[in-house]
Write a protein that holds these residues in place. Structure first.
Motif, PDB file in Angstrom:
ATOM      1  N   GLY A 380      40.881  53.561  77.928  1.00  0.00           N
ATOM      2  CA  GLY A 380      41.376  52.387  78.318  1.00  0.00           C
ATOM      3  C   GLY A 380      41.018  52.122  79.895  1.00  0.00           C
ATOM      4  O   GLY A 380      40.702  52.955  80.471  1.00  0.00           O
ATOM      5  N   LEU A 381      42.030  51.375  80.477  1.00  0.00           N
ATOM      6  CA  LEU A 381      41.654  50.628  81.728  1.00  0.00           C
ATOM      7  C   LEU A 381      42.833  51.247  82.627  1.00  0.00           C
ATOM      8  O   LEU A 381      43.812  51.845  82.254  1.00  0.00           O
ATOM      9  CB  LEU A 381      41.876  49.308  81.764  1.00  0.00           C
ATOM     10  CG  LEU A 381      41.001  48.425  80.942  1.00  0.00           C
ATOM     11  CD1 LEU A 381      41.236  46.927  81.131  1.00  0.00           C
ATOM     12  CD2 LEU A 381      39.414  48.859  81.319  1.00  0.00           C
ATOM     13  N   VAL A 382      42.468  51.606  83.870  1.00  0.00           N
ATOM     14  CA  VAL A 382      43.315  52.072  84.928  1.00  0.00           C
ATOM     15  C   VAL A 382      43.696  50.973  85.839  1.00  0.00           C
ATOM     16  O   VAL A 382      42.999  50.052  86.247  1.00  0.00           O
ATOM     17  CB  VAL A 382      42.630  53.116  85.968  1.00  0.00           C
ATOM     18  CG1 VAL A 382      43.810  53.692  86.798  1.00  0.00           C
ATOM     19  CG2 VAL A 382      42.414  54.216  84.979  1.00  0.00           C
ATOM     20  N   GLN A 383      45.157  50.689  85.730  1.00  0.00           N
ATOM     21  CA  GLN A 383      45.456  49.525  86.715  1.00  0.00           C
ATOM     22  C   GLN A 383      46.206  50.117  88.078  1.00  0.00           C
ATOM     23  O   GLN A 383      46.600  51.354  88.058  1.00  0.00           O
ATOM     24  CB  GLN A 383      46.739  49.009  85.771  1.00  0.00           C
ATOM     25  CG  GLN A 383      46.034  48.127  84.870  1.00  0.00           C
ATOM     26  CD  GLN A 383      46.880  48.027  83.456  1.00  0.00           C
ATOM     27  OE1 GLN A 383      47.864  48.748  83.430  1.00  0.00           O
ATOM     28  NE2 GLN A 383      46.353  47.221  82.427  1.00  0.00           N
ATOM     29  N   GLY A 441      47.662  61.377  78.957  1.00  0.00           N
ATOM     30  CA  GLY A 441      48.245  60.363  77.647  1.00  0.00           C
ATOM     31  C   GLY A 441      46.794  60.512  76.865  1.00  0.00           C
ATOM     32  O   GLY A 441      45.766  61.200  77.080  1.00  0.00           O
ATOM     33  N   GLN A 442      47.068  59.620  75.867  1.00  0.00           N
ATOM     34  CA  GLN A 442      45.830  59.407  75.131  1.00  0.00           C
ATOM     35  C   GLN A 442      44.539  58.510  75.774  1.00  0.00           C
ATOM     36  O   GLN A 442      44.809  57.565  76.453  1.00  0.00           O
ATOM     37  CB  GLN A 442      46.180  58.406  73.892  1.00  0.00           C
ATOM     38  CG  GLN A 442      47.087  59.027  72.711  1.00  0.00           C
ATOM     39  CD  GLN A 442      46.172  59.452  71.553  1.00  0.00           C
ATOM     40  OE1 GLN A 442      44.957  59.512  71.791  1.00  0.00           O
ATOM     41  NE2 GLN A 442      46.626  59.687  70.440  1.00  0.00           N
ATOM     42  N   LEU A 443      43.571  59.179  75.563  1.00  0.00           N
ATOM     43  CA  LEU A 443      42.304  58.579  76.380  1.00  0.00           C
ATOM     44  C   LEU A 443      42.217  57.071  76.138  1.00  0.00           C
ATOM     45  O   LEU A 443      41.825  56.123  77.104  1.00  0.00           O
ATOM     46  CB  LEU A 443      40.993  59.192  76.013  1.00  0.00           C
ATOM     47  CG  LEU A 443      41.039  60.754  76.558  1.00  0.00           C
ATOM     48  CD1 LEU A 443      39.774  61.176  76.032  1.00  0.00           C
ATOM     49  CD2 LEU A 443      41.124  60.834  77.873  1.00  0.00           C
ATOM     50  N   VAL A 444      42.330  56.596  74.940  1.00  0.00           N
ATOM     51  CA  VAL A 444      42.153  55.166  74.648  1.00  0.00           C
ATOM     52  C   VAL A 444      43.364  54.107  75.592  1.00  0.00           C
ATOM     53  O   VAL A 444      43.179  52.980  75.484  1.00  0.00           O
ATOM     54  CB  VAL A 444      42.155  54.917  73.156  1.00  0.00           C
ATOM     55  CG1 VAL A 444      43.692  54.891  72.412  1.00  0.00           C
ATOM     56  CG2 VAL A 444      41.324  53.603  72.900  1.00  0.00           C
ATOM     57  N   SER A 445      44.619  54.667  75.741  1.00  0.00           N
ATOM     58  CA  SER A 445      45.479  53.952  76.279  1.00  0.00           C
ATOM     59  C   SER A 445      45.207  53.598  78.012  1.00  0.00           C
ATOM     60  O   SER A 445      44.649  54.368  78.676  1.00  0.00           O
ATOM     61  CB  SER A 445      46.975  54.861  76.286  1.00  0.00           C
ATOM     62  OG  SER A 445      47.148  55.141  74.932  1.00  0.00           O
ATOM     63  N   ASP A 446      45.614  52.261  78.139  1.00  0.00           N
ATOM     64  CA  ASP A 446      45.567  51.901  79.380  1.00  0.00           C
ATOM     65  C   ASP A 446      46.567  52.733  80.455  1.00  0.00           C
ATOM     66  O   ASP A 446      47.923  52.993  79.540  1.00  0.00           O
ATOM     67  CB  ASP A 446      46.224  50.346  79.637  1.00  0.00           C
ATOM     68  CG  ASP A 446      44.772  49.424  78.904  1.00  0.00           C
ATOM     69  OD1 ASP A 446      43.776  50.208  78.672  1.00  0.00           O
ATOM     70  OD2 ASP A 446      44.883  48.481  78.796  1.00  0.00           O
ATOM     71  N   TYR A 447      46.676  52.724  81.477  1.00  0.00           N
ATOM     72  CA  TYR A 447      47.669  53.500  82.401  1.00  0.00           C
ATOM     73  C   TYR A 447      47.637  52.934  83.621  1.00  0.00           C
ATOM     74  O   TYR A 447      46.702  52.426  84.336  1.00  0.00           O
ATOM     75  CB  TYR A 447      47.528  54.958  82.487  1.00  0.00           C
ATOM     76  CG  TYR A 447      46.665  55.627  83.159  1.00  0.00           C
ATOM     77  CD1 TYR A 447      47.185  56.097  84.494  1.00  0.00           C
ATOM     78  CD2 TYR A 447      45.364  56.102  82.644  1.00  0.00           C
ATOM     79  CE1 TYR A 447      46.022  56.609  85.175  1.00  0.00           C
ATOM     80  CE2 TYR A 447      44.688  56.513  83.453  1.00  0.00           C
ATOM     81  CZ  TYR A 447      44.927  56.807  84.843  1.00  0.00           C
ATOM     82  OH  TYR A 447      43.797  57.341  85.933  1.00  0.00           O
ATOM     83  N   HIS A 448      48.672  53.062  84.304  1.00  0.00           N
ATOM     84  CA  HIS A 448      49.071  52.541  85.780  1.00  0.00           C
ATOM     85  C   HIS A 448      48.898  53.617  86.836  1.00  0.00           C
ATOM     86  O   HIS A 448      49.765  54.500  86.420  1.00  0.00           O
ATOM     87  CB  HIS A 448      50.408  51.969  86.081  1.00  0.00           C
ATOM     88  CG  HIS A 448      50.506  51.356  87.408  1.00  0.00           C
ATOM     89  ND1 HIS A 448      50.247  50.187  87.642  1.00  0.00           N
ATOM     90  CD2 HIS A 448      51.265  51.752  88.438  1.00  0.00           C
ATOM     91  CE1 HIS A 448      50.439  49.683  88.660  1.00  0.00           C
ATOM     92  NE2 HIS A 448      51.291  50.764  89.439  1.00  0.00           N
ATOM     93  N   GLN A 519      40.303  65.112  72.819  1.00  0.00           N
ATOM     94  CA  GLN A 519      41.554  64.727  73.617  1.00  0.00           C
ATOM     95  C   GLN A 519      41.976  65.879  74.656  1.00  0.00           C
ATOM     96  O   GLN A 519      42.593  66.851  74.240  1.00  0.00           O
ATOM     97  CB  GLN A 519      42.749  64.028  72.934  1.00  0.00           C
ATOM     98  CG  GLN A 519      42.270  63.175  72.056  1.00  0.00           C
ATOM     99  CD  GLN A 519      42.325  61.684  73.044  1.00  0.00           C
ATOM    100  OE1 GLN A 519      42.943  61.483  73.990  1.00  0.00           O
ATOM    101  NE2 GLN A 519      41.542  60.765  72.471  1.00  0.00           N
ATOM    102  N   PRO A 520      41.729  65.525  76.116  1.00  0.00           N
ATOM    103  CA  PRO A 520      42.164  66.602  77.012  1.00  0.00           C
ATOM    104  C   PRO A 520      43.695  66.874  77.036  1.00  0.00           C
ATOM    105  O   PRO A 520      44.133  67.823  77.707  1.00  0.00           O
ATOM    106  CB  PRO A 520      41.642  66.094  78.490  1.00  0.00           C
ATOM    107  CG  PRO A 520      41.328  65.042  78.072  1.00  0.00           C
ATOM    108  CD  PRO A 520      41.171  64.615  76.885  1.00  0.00           C
TER     109      PRO A 520
END
Length: 580
Positions: A380-383, A441-448, A519-520
């Protein structure tokens, strides 16, 4: 390590149930370690009755509890098993505490960096050839935080596969071809400067690319010039090729500096440019099979069973130039022939999910059976990733910011030690902070992303892991030379020691779980828990002022905890520090 105890338990369970001797391995696989509970002592292993049933759950939940109680009543404690109980439809087992302590510590001392990687859990895994394609920046586009994610995730997967005995080929597939390079090539004569290119190559290429893109939005002639430059490139024009090669070489040199800081390396810097001719060969193969269709927009391939137009994938532009997917097809076919791989893993952001679905489907249509061995690991993306100067442009800015903030924190800390190279230490700690924050977290998830949270020295952070590793390492200065590695068990009977040893038992299972879905986060969670357990033990166990026998035993315990902690951090791509 845990497998040895599983076998002992499984042998008794098999005898009591009247199972044939060959069933012992299957029963052992049904026995799981129990996660450590922070507030009370946990059993070491549990056997769920449902897992013994060939066809899944057998009867109601209450029947499972009755079955567990009946089995537990027939089992007996012995020199290995010190306690047998039941909970929620499972039989639980505790191992003799002195035996647990001795065996775990001796096994870690014996295996060293291989602890947890050469157990029976991995014995049936075949040693494979693995290709991991990751990072893959586009030349002339900003090397942004998305490339940080791809780089550290790909590096972790490659480390993991290599650790369990695979032959791993790490590929950086550069975006060094296509229309964006046509824009850069066409725009450099108007916006480029040889002096600026020499002084700061990546920054200047990015500036030129931004300017030419802005100009192209207003002037269609620039777009036509870019397309013409790309046609010249694909046609082998010497001047265009010379400029392209110069940009590519200096970009790779600059990227290598960043990768060195991240502890990442590659066996192959390939790129789309390598496959400009091979992509034409792939198109000819598809055409010979009658799989291509020419349209006004270009040449397409039908990916549907029913001929649904929305399932078409364009593989060549109307002007005859190749596309990203065309070059990816050629790259995949080339790697199949060159490496004869068992698996190929692509690490990119989740926006490319459809691209890889189409790629794998085209390879299947081409009759390439190895398409089933290809896998896309999306992220996912990093915000919120900003520096003090504002929005992030280059990955280098992120690394500089992490180092700068860590240096500031270290200078303000009363417990910081005098270091030979504070900047290097700060960089390693800062990168650990970035990796742990990213891998939680899950790699596919975006996170802030939050700098203050990531750089905390307490809590579940990479800084905490580095701090714990350095703290455990500093204890070894107290070690007195001994002629033997034997140790006094009586000095290691505190609950905090047992809880830590129970946790160390689970290391191979955690690695195996990471292998299953790449998944790490499982390893991150495990190492953070190990860090907390180690700090409790550090506060509880006295080394200074203890007898030489007690000090030796406790220092051996702390050394082995540090070894496993450090090994796990290296798998994640973190370089452990010994002082901070």
């Amino acid at each position: 390590m845990a497998w040895h105890f599983r076998r002992v338990i499984a042998e008794q369970v098999s005898r009591v149930l009247g199972l044939p001797s060959e069933s012992c391995s299957r029963v052992a696989q049904c026995i799981q370690t129990v996660p450590v509970h922070r507030k009370h002592e946990s059993p070491d292993f549990q056997l769920f009755m449902t897992s013994l049933s060939e066809g899944g759950p057998n009867g109601t939940f209450s029947n499972q509890e009755e079955r567990a109680e009946q089995l537990a009543g027939k089992l007996v404690c012995d020199s290995v098993i010190s306690d047998i109980g039941t909970t929620r439809g499972s039989v639980t087992f505790k191992i003799n505490r002195d035996l647990l302590t001795r065996n775990v510590l001796q096994q870690i001392s014996k295996d060293g960096s291989l602890y947890g990687l050469n157990t029976e859990l991995f014995s049936e895994l075949s040693r494979r050839k693995t290709i991991v394609e990751y990072s893959s920046p586009n030349i002339a586009k900003k090397f942004h935080v998305g490339h940080l994610r791809s780089t550290i995730i790909g590096n972790f997967i490659a480390n993991l596969k290599q650790a369990v005995g695979n032959e791993v080929v790490r590929i950086n597939y550069l975006g060094d071809w296509g229309l964006q390079f046509g824009l850069l090539g066409a725009g450099f004569s108007s916006f480029g400067s040889k002096e600026k290119l020499l002084a700061n190559p990546l920054q200047h290429l990015f500036e030129v690319y931004v300017k030419v893109n802005t100009a192209a939005e207003k002037d269609n002639g620039i777009k036509l010039s870019a397309q013409e430059f790309l046609r010249r490139l694909e046609g082998g024009d010497p001047h265009a090729l010379s400029l392209w090669m110069h940009f590519r070489d200096i970009s790779i040199q600059e990227y290598a500096k960043i990768y060195k800081r991240l502890g990442a390396h590659f066996d192959d810097y390939s790129g789309e440019s390598f496959y400009k001719e091979k992509s034409q060969e792939v198109l000819k193969q598809l055409e010979s099979k009658g799989l291509l269709l020419k349209t006004d927009k270009g040449t397409v391939i039908d990916l549907s069973e029913e001929g649904n137009l929305s399932s078409y994938s364009t593989v060549m532009r109307s002007d005859g130039t190749s596309l990203y997917i065309t070059r990816d097809m050629a790259a995949a076919v080339d790697r199949m022939e060159r490496y004869n791989f068992d698996e190929m893993i692509y690490v990119t952001d989740k926006s490319q999910k459809n691209h890889f679905q189409q790629l794998f489907k085209i390879l299947k249509i081409m009759g390439k059976d190895q398409a089933d061995r290809c896998q896309h690991v999306p992220f996912g993306l990093v915000q919120g990733m900003k520096t003090r100067r504002g929005e992030v442009v280059f990955l280098e800015d992120v690394l500089d910011e992490a180092r700068s903030r860590m240096l500031q924190n270290m200078a303000a800390s009363e417990t910081s030690k005098q270091l030979d190279d504070p900047s290097d230490t700060a960089e390693k700690i800062g990168i650990a902070a970035l990796i742990v924050q990213d891998f939680k977290g899950q790699l596919v998830s975006d996170y802030h992303f939050d700098w203050d949270q990531a750089l905390q020295s307490t809590g579940d952070t990479g800084v905490f892991l580095q701090y714990t590793h350095a703290r455990l390492h500093s204890l070894q200065a107290l070690r007195c030379p001994r002629d033997t590695e034997d140790f006094e068990i009586a000095s290691l009977r505190e609950p905090c020691v047992i809880a830590t040893l129970q946790h160390l038992l689970r290391y191979d299972e955690v690695i195996y779980k990471c292998l299953e879905d790449l998944q790490p986060r499982y390893l991150v969670t495990y190492l953070l828990s190990l860090g907390h357990l180690a700090n409790v033990a550090h506060r509880t166990l006295q080394v200074k002022g203890s007898s030489s026998e007690a000090a030796h035993a406790r220092l051996l315990f702390f050394k082995n905890v540090q070894m496993v902690l450090g090994n796990g951090m290296k798998l994640l791509g973190i370089t452990p520090v010994n002082n901070m």
